[in-house]
Design a protein around this motif. Structure first.
Motif, PDB file in Angstrom:
ATOM      1  N   TYR A 142      -7.161   2.428   6.716  1.00 13.69           N
ATOM      2  CA  TYR A 142      -7.058   1.272   5.833  1.00 13.69           C
ATOM      3  C   TYR A 142      -8.010   0.156   6.292  1.00 13.69           C
ATOM      4  O   TYR A 142      -7.617  -1.005   6.358  1.00 13.69           O
ATOM      5  CB  TYR A 142      -5.633   0.721   5.838  1.00 13.69           C
ATOM      6  CG  TYR A 142      -4.681   1.450   4.922  1.00 13.69           C
ATOM      7  CD1 TYR A 142      -4.934   1.596   3.562  1.00 13.69           C
ATOM      8  CD2 TYR A 142      -3.499   1.986   5.420  1.00 13.69           C
ATOM      9  CE1 TYR A 142      -4.045   2.255   2.730  1.00 13.69           C
ATOM     10  CE2 TYR A 142      -2.597   2.644   4.595  1.00 13.69           C
ATOM     11  CZ  TYR A 142      -2.875   2.769   3.252  1.00 13.69           C
ATOM     12  OH  TYR A 142      -1.991   3.407   2.431  1.00 13.69           O
ATOM     13  N   ARG A 177       0.831  -1.191   0.000  1.00 14.18           N
ATOM     14  CA  ARG A 177       0.000   0.000   0.000  1.00 14.18           C
ATOM     15  C   ARG A 177       0.874   1.252   0.000  1.00 14.18           C
ATOM     16  O   ARG A 177       2.043   1.220   0.381  1.00 14.18           O
ATOM     17  CB  ARG A 177      -0.948   0.002   1.192  1.00 14.18           C
ATOM     18  CG  ARG A 177      -0.269   0.039   2.551  1.00 14.18           C
ATOM     19  CD  ARG A 177      -1.244  -0.412   3.637  1.00 14.18           C
ATOM     20  NE  ARG A 177      -0.791  -0.011   4.969  1.00 14.18           N
ATOM     21  CZ  ARG A 177      -1.368  -0.396   6.103  1.00 14.18           C
ATOM     22  NH1 ARG A 177      -2.423  -1.175   6.062  1.00 14.18           N
ATOM     23  NH2 ARG A 177      -0.910   0.013   7.274  1.00 14.18           N
ATOM     24  N   THR A 214      -4.413   1.059  -1.962  1.00 12.47           N
ATOM     25  CA  THR A 214      -4.055  -0.321  -1.634  1.00 12.47           C
ATOM     26  C   THR A 214      -3.956  -1.117  -2.926  1.00 12.47           C
ATOM     27  O   THR A 214      -4.727  -0.896  -3.873  1.00 12.47           O
ATOM     28  CB  THR A 214      -5.106  -0.963  -0.709  1.00 12.47           C
ATOM     29  OG1 THR A 214      -6.341  -1.097  -1.428  1.00 12.47           O
ATOM     30  CG2 THR A 214      -5.336  -0.111   0.535  1.00 12.47           C
TER      31      THR A 214
END
Length: 836
Positions: free
Chosen positions: A611, A479, A518
């Motif tokens: 995330y 990521r 991501t």
């Protein structure tokens, strides 16, 4: 603000002003230093140093430690350990020599909420705001460290400092040519060498520079493994004229290769000692918390044997190396280049510019054992047999791999200030901060040798990668984030009534943005863990085919099939806030002054908070921080007492998950905190100085917290984890001829290991001793022998705590399992320093 607190705050107020000495920097950026000193230091004739401690006469509660005190600490230790002598600060480190990390708390705020700066430039991790104590500047090069307790400066270059600032400053090169060489040895096979060369002034323009390097290594005080560190520094300083203008360019490089300590959890101790000693996991009542103070001497000694394995059992087959010390490591390479400067544009207008480039490459080790026929190795064609990694002709073996989560950061920072002098007693300043960090987080798998050691400490990133049947480089995280801060600030400082009243008014406006991307599917369980693979994706609604990864859209209910994933995504989050910052000081007498301040703090969510899914709603944390106190100063005595109150809203708590190498967040609502910090320095006679301090901290959750759809954590009324209610300590230093001896002591109250307060850690005492024999009176002013003893009485105590929301399983909660670092035992170190 509660009535009880108003009464408490009023009761803490008692006296102090500061007497004169040469101007001393006590802010962070060049702009802050120049702006504040001209009015506050020069105008009030400046603060005085007693016993290595300075109390600047500023509107905020601030403490400063000078090199005189810093150099008395154990050589090579992290500068954050010296802050244990500042009231309101508690630092627990993982090793006596300071290169194994640690935790810092300021008025109950953890390191992620404290702005750490190096010559005014930010050092906190750009992703999770973490502080890494083992990567600090060599203490021989630090001229001072200053702490804002609970509040930021007006131009603090941060989007995370809800709870105060720490800034340390590099020494200037000497005007004269000189050199310094220091060698240290100590217990646990400790050795360190430090060397410094000052060029002196070497051009007609006054240019001067220094260059230094150090190398240290020691065994862990328990278990196998070593801790090593190399550091190099350089600084070039060019004065411009004789009015304080200058240009400075500096470079810093630090490389750590550390083996982790294995820290026992509550569950580990229950296994070792039985549930009759450490209660069962279903105990969650804060009225009867699990106490770690019940351990006997024999049980405490047994914890020193609880460590990582000295060898790898087997790298193939059924064996496991998950606790092999060579895989539980923390390698890091960090460096920066720093620019500081000041330019007088007109008699009334000054411009300052600071800038930096920073580089980070680091991970926390890791190990994964997986069968060669695993679906992730088969990749896009699940009819394959897998990959024969060990070349034995089949794919039926279980293979161990080195699987670290690696972070690589490239960061650019600039801070500019324009300072206008309205009159000799009034100034204004406008400032701008730019800070951009490219935060690349990957987890490239690497191979192990026949003994289970990684071929590269940075895994497949820097050596042969582990490839599946598709040729895909196996990784467990992939990521990218860009953290971008644009900040403007303005400040006014003025003095009135013959310098008896100083007023400060400022405002800070950070505009912070996170761009996230991501490259792997993200698990829907709320953890944010990635699944990086070339396995087929399945987006249907029926049974998931074997070896496929189920991809689901985000829905409003937040309920997803077990084991499902979100597709890779991009997201952008923006946060901004207007943060006022006001304060005043008032001199009652030349020796006594009153000070007070209000500052609003702000902390934007961390990358790991974001995330979790393609869309996350996380409210930034904010604080309203109030200080009211008094100072007293004379040539022999200085003192400060400050009462404080902090209203902390939208608190987000993140705990590190060692098995996955990432952090998991939880929101625990609002916190109300109040207390007082007090310290006193006394030069009894020329040969004897005394210093003492005390802090009281009441930090309490105001809200219960819902976890999932059913569980409610009854946090209201509970204390903040890892925050002692009382800390008390002091230092005495005596000099007789060439011999000087110092002793410092600190008592830390009990701490809770969970937000629910169902695990409690006992209080502890530490005493450190330093003794020096100087050869100054024999014609060698920079040459001395020094002895340091930390934890002189060899007391057992728990240091760092890996806190959790709870421990037990009642009320629909899943049981968490906080872990605890052991404080280092008595450690003796001897040093020889030779300088000319």
């Amino acid at each position: 603000m509660t009535t009880n607190f108003r009464i408490f705050l009023a009761a803490t107020v008692a006296g102090g002003a500061i007497v004169s000495m040469a101007p001393m920097a006590h802010a962070q950026s060049t702009g802050s230093i120049d702006f504040e000193e001209e009015i506050i230091v020069t105008g009030s004739t400046g603060p005085r140093e007693l016993a290595g401690v300075v109390l600047p006469d500023t509107t905020k509660a601030r403490g400063v430690l000078t090199d005189e005190l810093i150099q008395r600490q154990a050589t090579g230790n992290t500068i954050l350990n010296a802050l244990n002598l500042v009231p309101g600060v508690n630092f627990t480190q993982s090793d006596a020599y300071g290169s194994a990390g640690g935790n810092i708390r300021i008025r109950g705020f953890d390191g992620n909420r404290i702005s750490l700066t190096f010559d005014g430039l930010p050092l906190n991790d750009s992703g999770n705001y973490a502080i890494y104590p083992n990567q600090m500047l060599d203490p021989e090069l630090i001229s001072q460290v200053n702490v804002n307790l609970g509040a930021t400066d007006v131009d603090s270059p941060t989007a995370s400092a809800a709870g105060g600032t720490v800034n340390y400053l590099t020494r200037k090169p000497s005007d004269e040519f000189g050199a310094l060489l220091s060698g240290s040895i100590g217990e646990f096979n400790y050795s360190r060498m430090f060397g410094l060369i000052d060029t002196g002034v070497f051009t007609p323009f006054g240019t001067k520079a220094f260059i230094s390097a150090s190398r240290s290594e020691n065994d862990k005080f328990k278990g196998p493994g070593k801790i090593s560190k190399f550091q190099a520094n350089v600084r070039i300083y060019q004065p411009i004229g004789d009015n304080g203008d200058f240009i400075s360019l500096a470079g810093h490089y630090n490389a750590n290769r550390n083996a982790f300590y294995r820290n026992p959890s509550v569950g580990d101790m229950r296994t070792l000692f039985g549930s009759s000693v450490i209660q069962n996991a279903n105990v969650t009542s804060a009225s009867t918390p699990i106490s770690l103070g019940v351990l006997t001497d024999a049980q405490e000694a047994q914890l020193f044997d609880f460590e990582n394995d000295p060898s790898c059992v087997n790298t193939t087959g059924t064996g496991s190396c998950s606790n092999y010390y060579a895989l539980r490591i923390n390698p890091s390479n960090t460096g920066n280049a720093r620019w500081n400067s000041r330019f007088t544009l007109t008699e009334q207008l000054t411009f300052t510019l600071d800038g930096a480039y920073q580089y980070v490459l680091a991970n926390g080790g890791g190990y994964t054992a997986r069968r060669e026929s695993d679906a992730s190795f088969k990749g896009s064609d699940q009819s394959r047999l897998g990959v024969d990694f060990n070349g034995d002709g089949d794919t039926s073996d279980t293979i161990g791999f080195y699987t670290p989560n690696t972070t690589n950061t490239n960061r650019w920072t600039a801070l500019a200030s324009l300072i206008y002098e309205i009159s000799p007693d009034q100034r204004v300043r406008v400032s701008y901060t730019f800070d951009r960090a490219r935060h690349r987080q990957t987890g490239e798998w690497g191979y192990l040798d026949a003994f289970g050691n990684p071929l590269s400490v940075f895994g497949g990133r820097n050596s042969r990668p582990v490839l599946n049947a598709d040729g895909f480089a196996m990784t467990q995280r992939d990521r990218l984030s860009i953290a971008l801060l644009n900040q403007v600030s303005g400040q006014y400082l003025g003095r009135f009534f013959d310098n008896t009243l100083n007023v400060e008014v400022g405002i800070r406006a950070p505009f912070f943005q996170r761009d996230l991307e991501t490259y792997c599917p993200i698990q829907t369980g709320g953890s944010g863990f990635a699944t990086c693979t070339t396995q087929p994706f399945y987006t249907g609604t029926g049974p998931v085919p074997a070896g496929n990864i189920q991809i689901v859209p985000q829905n409003s209910s937040g309920s997803y099939p077990s084991g499902s994933h979100f597709a890779p995504f991009k997201a952008k989050y923006k946060y901004n806030k207007l943060l006022p910052n006001v304060g005043l000081t008032y001199k009652i007498t030349p020796q006594i002054s009153i000070f007070g301040s209000y500052a609003m703090g702000f902390s934007a969510p961390r990358t790991d908070n974001l995330y979790r899914a393609p869309v996350v709603s996380v409210t930034p944390e904010t604080t309203n921080s109030f200080d009211l106190g008094v100072r007293y100063g004379s040539s022999k005595l200085q003192a400060q007492v400050a009462g404080w109150y902090i209203d902390f809203k939208n608190r987000i708590v993140t705990s590190f998950d060692e098995s996955q190498g990432i952090s998991v967040d939880r929101n625990v609502g609002s916190v109300e905190a109040y207390g007082f910090d007090a310290n006193l320095s006394w030069q009894v006679i020329e040969q004897l100085s005394l210093y003492g301090f005390a802090s009281y901290n009441h930090s309490e959750f105001k809200d219960n917290v819902r976890i999932g759809t059913t569980a409610v954590v009854p946090l209201a009324g509970k204390r903040v984890a890892e925050t002692p209610e009382w800390t008390v300590g002091g230092r005495a230093q005596a000099t007789v001829g060439p011999v000087s001896v110092g002793a410092q002591w600190k008592w830390v109250d009990k701490r809770f290991a969970t937000d629910l307060n169902d695990v409690i850690v006992p209080s502890y005492n530490t005493i450190d001793l330093d003794a020096r024999f100087s050869l100054e009176q024999f014609g060698a002013p920079r040459t001395f022998f020094q002895l340091n003893v930390t934890n002189l009485l060899d007391k057992f105590y728990f240091g760092n705590i890996s806190t959790q929301i709870n421990h037990g399983t009642a009320g629909g909660l899943s049981g968490a399992n906080p872990s605890f670092a052991l404080g280092a035992p008595r450690t003796i170190q001897a040093s020889v320093t030779v300088g000319f």
